[in-house]
Design an enzyme around this catalytic site. Structure first.
Site, PDB file in Angstrom:
ATOM      1  N   TRP A 103      51.577  54.331   6.641  1.00 48.00           N
ATOM      2  CA  TRP A 103      49.981  54.250   6.301  1.00 48.00           C
ATOM      3  C   TRP A 103      51.146  52.444   5.364  1.00 48.00           C
ATOM      4  O   TRP A 103      49.694  51.975   5.514  1.00 48.00           O
ATOM      5  CB  TRP A 103      49.235  55.294   5.107  1.00 48.00           C
ATOM      6  CG  TRP A 103      49.554  56.251   5.843  1.00 48.00           C
ATOM      7  CD1 TRP A 103      49.860  57.306   5.311  1.00 48.00           C
ATOM      8  CD2 TRP A 103      48.284  56.410   7.210  1.00 48.00           C
ATOM      9  NE1 TRP A 103      49.118  58.150   6.736  1.00 48.00           N
ATOM     10  CE2 TRP A 103      48.581  57.495   7.482  1.00 48.00           C
ATOM     11  CE3 TRP A 103      47.238  55.320   7.750  1.00 48.00           C
ATOM     12  CZ2 TRP A 103      47.370  58.351   8.478  1.00 48.00           C
ATOM     13  CZ3 TRP A 103      46.976  56.087   9.048  1.00 48.00           C
ATOM     14  CH2 TRP A 103      46.746  56.677   8.667  1.00 48.00           C
ATOM     15  N   ASP A 172      46.070  52.958  -2.444  1.00 43.01           N
ATOM     16  CA  ASP A 172      45.664  53.404  -1.227  1.00 43.01           C
ATOM     17  C   ASP A 172      45.994  54.849  -1.956  1.00 43.01           C
ATOM     18  O   ASP A 172      47.345  54.789  -1.904  1.00 43.01           O
ATOM     19  CB  ASP A 172      46.235  53.088   0.066  1.00 43.01           C
ATOM     20  CG  ASP A 172      46.325  54.113   0.767  1.00 43.01           C
ATOM     21  OD1 ASP A 172      45.682  54.882   0.790  1.00 43.01           O
ATOM     22  OD2 ASP A 172      45.901  54.094   2.074  1.00 43.01           O
ATOM     23  N   LYS A 196      40.837  63.786   3.023  1.00 45.85           N
ATOM     24  CA  LYS A 196      41.887  64.522   2.529  1.00 45.85           C
ATOM     25  C   LYS A 196      41.218  65.320   1.442  1.00 45.85           C
ATOM     26  O   LYS A 196      41.772  66.736   1.032  1.00 45.85           O
ATOM     27  CB  LYS A 196      43.048  63.534   2.273  1.00 45.85           C
ATOM     28  CG  LYS A 196      43.777  63.725   3.414  1.00 45.85           C
ATOM     29  CD  LYS A 196      43.961  62.281   3.382  1.00 45.85           C
ATOM     30  CE  LYS A 196      44.606  61.913   5.195  1.00 45.85           C
ATOM     31  NZ  LYS A 196      45.039  59.897   5.517  1.00 45.85           N
TER      32      LYS A 196
HETATM   33  C1  LIG Z   1      44.816  59.178   6.001  1.00 43.99           C
HETATM   34  C2  LIG Z   1      45.114  58.333   5.264  1.00 43.99           C
HETATM   35  C3  LIG Z   1      45.265  56.701   6.173  1.00 43.99           C
HETATM   36  C4  LIG Z   1      44.333  56.618   6.824  1.00 43.99           C
HETATM   37  O1  LIG Z   1      43.181  56.592   6.535  1.00 43.99           O
HETATM   38  P1  LIG Z   1      41.505  57.071   7.836  1.00 43.99           P
HETATM   39  O2  LIG Z   1      40.515  57.263   6.663  1.00 43.99           O
HETATM   40  O3  LIG Z   1      41.917  57.359   8.556  1.00 43.99           O
HETATM   41  O4  LIG Z   1      41.523  55.198   8.157  1.00 43.99           O
HETATM   42  C5  LIG Z   1      45.392  55.664   5.435  1.00 43.99           C
HETATM   43  N1  LIG Z   1      45.696  56.161   3.596  1.00 43.99           N
HETATM   44  C6  LIG Z   1      47.071  57.148   4.122  1.00 43.99           C
HETATM   45  C7  LIG Z   1      47.491  57.380   2.509  1.00 43.99           C
HETATM   46  C8  LIG Z   1      46.282  58.180   4.649  1.00 43.99           C
HETATM   47  O5  LIG Z   1      46.704  59.084   4.173  1.00 43.99           O
END
Ligand SMILES: *Cc1c(COP(=O)(O)O)cnc(C)c1O
Length: 360
Positions: A103, A172, A196
């Site tokens: 990511w 993030d 998540k």
């Molecule tokens: C799942 C995830 C993403 C991607 O998220 P989307 O909403 O599918 O764009 C980005 N960063 C992390 C840490 C993730 O676990």
């Protein structure tokens, strides 16, 4: 609920049963309106109450004052990968990034398309098995921000401290938001795809301090400039109202669990159960990352052979544990223990792991 499985999917992932029941109850007639919230206007008083409550709950749960704007945006966390540099890397500025895997890789890639990324830690050199210590970070003095991915969903690593820096810190937190106590005020901005730990897919929580918001790039198309949605409380255009409604319910559920501290206590037990089995059977279940860097959310392991891994995943599925396959880029087994996965699920899976080893 005889036919509900224990859902270890990495995202979209399990939601609290209590929340799903409320959704079900309210689906046909939302609080006497005679229609579903899905069918309601985003300008209705009912939706306004949901939006306002969600914003207030975010501030409350994460310990933030009114200086922080709370936005519900679309495009996933992935959109933030380019929206951040588009807003804050103007005029030749550089963004510093800690690379801890897939990511953060993607965030770096987007930053390099828009402007320039500086890699403050290169995790590739350690196969992403290790989260850097503060001393290992090479943070430039003059970058516009430092970007960190607090949990590496795919490799199974997680920061257990917040990096110290004089730069504005952007995080993030997609895969570990609200999973433990953390001083969220150390971040000038944090964001998370909802699928998540926060709710269904379709919405991204973006939280930003006002001093950063004021630096947004005015030359961008309206929707890409953060000020637009911050000033309109995410109602500039039609928001993913159903997803935000469910996020609001999940936030209320988090509060009922005792907030971040309450959730942390359960999550700590859950991860101790699974890592406990791994460590007591390290000849059989092999953790794939360094112990100090282990994630509480996504626990990764290998079994003695790929055949056994396949059998483990299918035997587990047969008895009601789903979503245990490792990401296609790493293989093996991944146990995602997000907030809504009940303690009982971790207890039963730990037992299953021990039984599986005995039998195989
Ligand atoms: C799942 C995830 C993403 C991607 O998220 P989307 O909403 O599918 O764009 C980005 N960063 C992390 C840490 C993730 O676990």
């Amino acid at each position: 609920m005889a036919n509900r499985v224990f859902n270890f999917n990495p995202g979209p992932s399990t939601l609290p049963l209590e929340v799903l029941k409320i959704v079900q109850e309210e689906l046909l007639d939302y609080r006497g309106t005679g229609m579903s919230i899905i069918e309601s206007s985003h300008r209705s008083p009912e939706y306004d109450e949901i939006n306002e409550t969600a914003i207030t709950l975010v501030r409350e749960i994460f310990g933030l004052n009114d200086n922080y704007h709370v936005m519900f945006l679309t495009g996933g966390a992935s959109q933030q990968f380019f929206q951040i540099p588009m807003n804050f890397l103007v005029g030749g500025k550089t963004g510093a990034y800690i690379d801890t895997g897939t990511w953060s890789n993607k965030a770096i890639k987007e930053a390099n398309i828009v402007a320039k990324a500086y890699v403050a830690f290169d995790g590739k050199a350690v196969e992403y098995k290790h989260i850097p210590t503060q001393d290992e970070l090479d943070i430039p003095a003059d970058a516009a921000y430092l970007h960190v991915t607090t949990n590496n969903t795919i490799k199974g690593t997680q920061f257990h401290y917040i990096p110290e820096t004089n730069l504005p810190l952007i995080a993030d937190v997609s895969s570990d938001i609200a999973s433990r106590r953390l001083d969220y005020t150390k971040f000038i901005m944090f964001y998370a795809g909802s699928q998540k730990n926060l709710g269904p897919s379709g919405v991204t929580l973006v939280v930003m301090r006002d001093d950063l918001l004021q630096k947004s790039n005015e030359e961008l198309p309206t929707l890409l400039n953060y000020k637009t949605q911050a000033e309109k409380k995410s109602l500039y255009n039609t928001p993913p109202s159903f997803s935000i409604y469910v996020v609001k319910l999940v936030l209320e559920w988090i509060k009922k669990q005792g907030g971040l501290h309450g959730i942390e206590k359960i999550n700590e037990k859950k991860k101790d159960l699974i890592y406990g089995v791994i460590d007591n059977n390290s000849d059989y279940f092999k953790g794939t990352v360094e112990k100090e860097s282990r994630s509480w959310m996504n626990l990764t392991m290998r079994l003695p052979s790929e055949e056994l891994e396949k059998k483990f995943i299918s035997d587990a599925k047969a008895v009601g544990f789903v979503g245990l396959k490792g990401h296609r880029s790493v293989g093996g087994v991944r146990v995602s223990l997000y907030n809504a996965l009940p303690l009982e699920g971790a207890e039963k899976l730990a037992q299953f792991m021990e039984d599986f080893k005995k039998k195989n």
